[in-house]
Design a protein around this motif. Sequence first.
Motif, PDB file in Angstrom:
ATOM      1  N   ARG A   1       0.862  -1.145  -0.061  1.00 19.60           N
ATOM      2  CA  ARG A   1      -0.065  -0.094   0.094  1.00 19.60           C
ATOM      3  C   ARG A   1       0.884   1.207  -0.106  1.00 19.60           C
ATOM      4  O   ARG A   1       1.755   1.219   0.569  1.00 19.60           O
ATOM      5  N   ARG A   2       0.521   2.248  -0.696  1.00 16.46           N
ATOM      6  CA  ARG A   2       0.989   3.595  -0.753  1.00 16.46           C
ATOM      7  C   ARG A   2       0.379   4.626  -0.175  1.00 16.46           C
ATOM      8  O   ARG A   2      -0.519   5.080  -0.740  1.00 16.46           O
ATOM      9  N   PRO A   3       0.518   4.920   1.130  1.00 10.86           N
ATOM     10  CA  PRO A   3      -0.143   6.160   1.744  1.00 10.86           C
ATOM     11  C   PRO A   3      -0.049   7.446   1.044  1.00 10.86           C
ATOM     12  O   PRO A   3       0.454   8.419   1.963  1.00 10.86           O
ATOM     13  N   TRP A   4      -0.150   7.723  -0.145  1.00 10.63           N
ATOM     14  CA  TRP A   4      -0.004   9.060  -0.640  1.00 10.63           C
ATOM     15  C   TRP A   4      -0.978  10.002  -0.075  1.00 10.63           C
ATOM     16  O   TRP A   4      -0.745  11.155  -0.325  1.00 10.63           O
ATOM     17  N   TRP A   5      -2.214   9.539   0.555  1.00 11.46           N
ATOM     18  CA  TRP A   5      -3.000  10.646   0.813  1.00 11.46           C
ATOM     19  C   TRP A   5      -2.381  11.267   2.433  1.00 11.46           C
ATOM     20  O   TRP A   5      -2.562  12.355   2.746  1.00 11.46           O
ATOM     21  N   LEU A   6      -1.288  10.862   2.881  1.00  9.70           N
ATOM     22  CA  LEU A   6      -0.692  11.461   4.171  1.00  9.70           C
ATOM     23  C   LEU A   6       0.197  12.753   3.618  1.00  9.70           C
ATOM     24  O   LEU A   6      -0.192  13.737   4.290  1.00  9.70           O
ATOM     25  N   GLY A   7       0.643  12.420   2.300  1.00  7.31           N
ATOM     26  CA  GLY A   7       1.279  13.526   1.992  1.00  7.31           C
ATOM     27  C   GLY A   7       0.403  14.540   1.310  1.00  7.31           C
ATOM     28  O   GLY A   7       0.757  16.057   1.613  1.00  7.31           O
ATOM     29  N   LEU A   8      -0.657  14.127   0.804  1.00 13.25           N
ATOM     30  CA  LEU A   8      -1.769  15.234   0.371  1.00 13.25           C
ATOM     31  C   LEU A   8      -2.362  15.958   1.406  1.00 13.25           C
ATOM     32  O   LEU A   8      -2.427  17.198   1.443  1.00 13.25           O
ATOM     33  N   ALA A   9      -2.624  15.351   2.578  1.00 10.25           N
ATOM     34  CA  ALA A   9      -3.146  15.962   3.894  1.00 10.25           C
ATOM     35  C   ALA A   9      -2.253  17.046   4.259  1.00 10.25           C
ATOM     36  O   ALA A   9      -2.586  18.051   4.849  1.00 10.25           O
TER      37      ALA A   9
ATOM     38  N   THR B   1       6.319   1.318   3.131  1.00  8.00           N
ATOM     39  CA  THR B   1       6.417  -0.173   3.115  1.00  8.00           C
ATOM     40  C   THR B   1       6.799  -0.511   4.552  1.00  8.00           C
ATOM     41  O   THR B   1       7.803   0.354   5.169  1.00  8.00           O
ATOM     42  N   VAL B   2       6.179  -1.606   4.829  1.00  9.34           N
ATOM     43  CA  VAL B   2       6.743  -2.345   6.006  1.00  9.34           C
ATOM     44  C   VAL B   2       7.624  -3.444   5.629  1.00  9.34           C
ATOM     45  O   VAL B   2       7.256  -4.601   5.308  1.00  9.34           O
ATOM     46  N   ASP B   3       8.884  -3.312   6.206  1.00  8.44           N
ATOM     47  CA  ASP B   3      10.151  -4.196   5.735  1.00  8.44           C
ATOM     48  C   ASP B   3      10.042  -5.524   7.057  1.00  8.44           C
ATOM     49  O   ASP B   3      10.146  -6.356   6.907  1.00  8.44           O
ATOM     50  N   ASP B   4       9.903  -4.531   8.412  1.00  5.35           N
ATOM     51  CA  ASP B   4      10.041  -5.550   9.402  1.00  5.35           C
ATOM     52  C   ASP B   4       8.457  -5.920   9.658  1.00  5.35           C
ATOM     53  O   ASP B   4       7.858  -4.801  10.123  1.00  5.35           O
ATOM     54  N   GLU B   5       8.138  -7.130   9.967  1.00  2.00           N
ATOM     55  CA  GLU B   5       6.636  -7.340  10.486  1.00  2.00           C
ATOM     56  C   GLU B   5       6.473  -6.944  11.903  1.00  2.00           C
ATOM     57  O   GLU B   5       5.306  -6.767  12.219  1.00  2.00           O
ATOM     58  N   ALA B   6       7.265  -6.588  12.652  1.00  4.94           N
ATOM     59  CA  ALA B   6       7.131  -6.030  13.989  1.00  4.94           C
ATOM     60  C   ALA B   6       6.735  -4.598  13.989  1.00  4.94           C
ATOM     61  O   ALA B   6       6.079  -3.853  14.944  1.00  4.94           O
ATOM     62  N   GLU B   7       7.034  -3.733  13.129  1.00  2.87           N
ATOM     63  CA  GLU B   7       6.836  -2.378  12.627  1.00  2.87           C
ATOM     64  C   GLU B   7       5.280  -2.266  12.236  1.00  2.87           C
ATOM     65  O   GLU B   7       4.968  -2.868  11.168  1.00  2.87           O
ATOM     66  N   ALA B   8       4.429  -1.478  12.822  1.00  7.49           N
ATOM     67  CA  ALA B   8       3.110  -1.315  12.569  1.00  7.49           C
ATOM     68  C   ALA B   8       3.023  -0.420  11.416  1.00  7.49           C
ATOM     69  O   ALA B   8       3.684   0.626  10.997  1.00  7.49           O
ATOM     70  N   PRO B   9       2.020  -0.678  10.497  1.00  9.54           N
ATOM     71  CA  PRO B   9       1.775   0.413   9.425  1.00  9.54           C
ATOM     72  C   PRO B   9       1.164   1.728   9.879  1.00  9.54           C
ATOM     73  O   PRO B   9       0.851   1.676  11.021  1.00  9.54           O
ATOM     74  N   PRO B  10       1.129   2.615   9.274  1.00  3.92           N
ATOM     75  CA  PRO B  10       0.654   3.990   9.488  1.00  3.92           C
ATOM     76  C   PRO B  10      -0.780   3.784   9.891  1.00  3.92           C
ATOM     77  O   PRO B  10      -1.451   3.176   9.487  1.00  3.92           O
ATOM     78  N   SER B  11      -1.021   4.454  11.177  1.00  4.67           N
ATOM     79  CA  SER B  11      -2.407   4.642  11.455  1.00  4.67           C
ATOM     80  C   SER B  11      -3.158   5.893  11.044  1.00  4.67           C
ATOM     81  O   SER B  11      -2.973   6.765  11.593  1.00  4.67           O
ATOM     82  N   ARG B  12      -4.368   5.560  10.447  1.00  6.71           N
ATOM     83  CA  ARG B  12      -5.153   6.641  10.029  1.00  6.71           C
ATOM     84  C   ARG B  12      -5.574   7.478  11.240  1.00  6.71           C
ATOM     85  O   ARG B  12      -6.006   8.559  11.272  1.00  6.71           O
ATOM     86  N   ARG B  13      -5.910   6.708  12.138  1.00  9.65           N
ATOM     87  CA  ARG B  13      -6.768   7.145  13.519  1.00  9.65           C
ATOM     88  C   ARG B  13      -5.720   8.081  13.901  1.00  9.65           C
ATOM     89  O   ARG B  13      -5.989   9.200  14.500  1.00  9.65           O
ATOM     90  N   ALA B  14      -4.463   7.634  14.297  1.00  9.01           N
ATOM     91  CA  ALA B  14      -3.366   8.557  14.909  1.00  9.01           C
ATOM     92  C   ALA B  14      -3.057   9.670  14.145  1.00  9.01           C
ATOM     93  O   ALA B  14      -2.894  10.804  14.709  1.00  9.01           O
ATOM     94  N   PHE B  15      -3.154   9.558  12.963  1.00 10.40           N
ATOM     95  CA  PHE B  15      -2.953  10.726  11.891  1.00 10.40           C
ATOM     96  C   PHE B  15      -3.983  11.644  12.210  1.00 10.40           C
ATOM     97  O   PHE B  15      -3.588  13.156  12.260  1.00 10.40           O
ATOM     98  N   LEU B  16      -5.134  11.263  11.975  1.00  6.89           N
ATOM     99  CA  LEU B  16      -6.548  12.392  12.256  1.00  6.89           C
ATOM    100  C   LEU B  16      -6.369  12.948  13.461  1.00  6.89           C
ATOM    101  O   LEU B  16      -6.640  13.966  13.741  1.00  6.89           O
ATOM    102  N   PHE B  17      -6.076  12.451  14.552  1.00  2.78           N
ATOM    103  CA  PHE B  17      -5.761  13.009  15.785  1.00  2.78           C
ATOM    104  C   PHE B  17      -4.576  14.136  15.834  1.00  2.78           C
ATOM    105  O   PHE B  17      -4.927  15.131  16.437  1.00  2.78           O
ATOM    106  N   ALA B  18      -3.720  13.718  15.308  1.00  3.89           N
ATOM    107  CA  ALA B  18      -2.642  14.808  15.409  1.00  3.89           C
ATOM    108  C   ALA B  18      -2.753  15.859  14.206  1.00  3.89           C
ATOM    109  O   ALA B  18      -2.712  16.928  14.434  1.00  3.89           O
TER     110      ALA B  18
END
Length: 163
Positions: free
Chosen positions: A14-22, A77-94
């Motif tokens: 997945r490519r979260p391009w929407w983060l850059g746009l926001a 990109t998530v290379d390490d499975e222990a790393e969590a992908p970006p959270s939309r909820r957290a981004f929206l709070f910030a």
Amino acid sequence: MSGAEQARRPEPRRRPWWLGLALAVMGALWLNGARGIASTTNYIGLGPAAIVLAVGLGLTILGVLLMLQALRGEFGTVDDEAEAPPSRRAFLFALAGVAVPLLTMQSLGFPVTAMLAFALVTHGFGSRRTILDLAIGFVLGSAAWFGFSGLGISLGGFLPLIG
């Protein structure tokens, strides 16, 4: 294609391009808001709009760069499975924490606005101590208000709802 070949084939990332746009839109909002700030200068030659312009320009540039990275596949990109992908909820709070000053500065005053913004951003970063975050935000906002007032820079009323 057999089932084994499909199982080995990596899933498209997945490519979260929407983060850059926001982020770019948020920067544009800051730049637009800076137009309404008086451009009088102080003893250092910079007016209050200078910081808002710098932040808006920085957010816009970083948003465009982030969007380009995401579209090229260099971000999100998530290379390490222990790393969590970006959270939309957290981004929206910030994002809400950054947007609060645009909506509440005149009606609530600087310290209360800083308190709300701080609590929203810390919640986006994982803090669940809301009362403590509100208190810290109020103390930081009050200190900033008194500090800038001491320099002769007006951030509006301390608590406009009261006065």
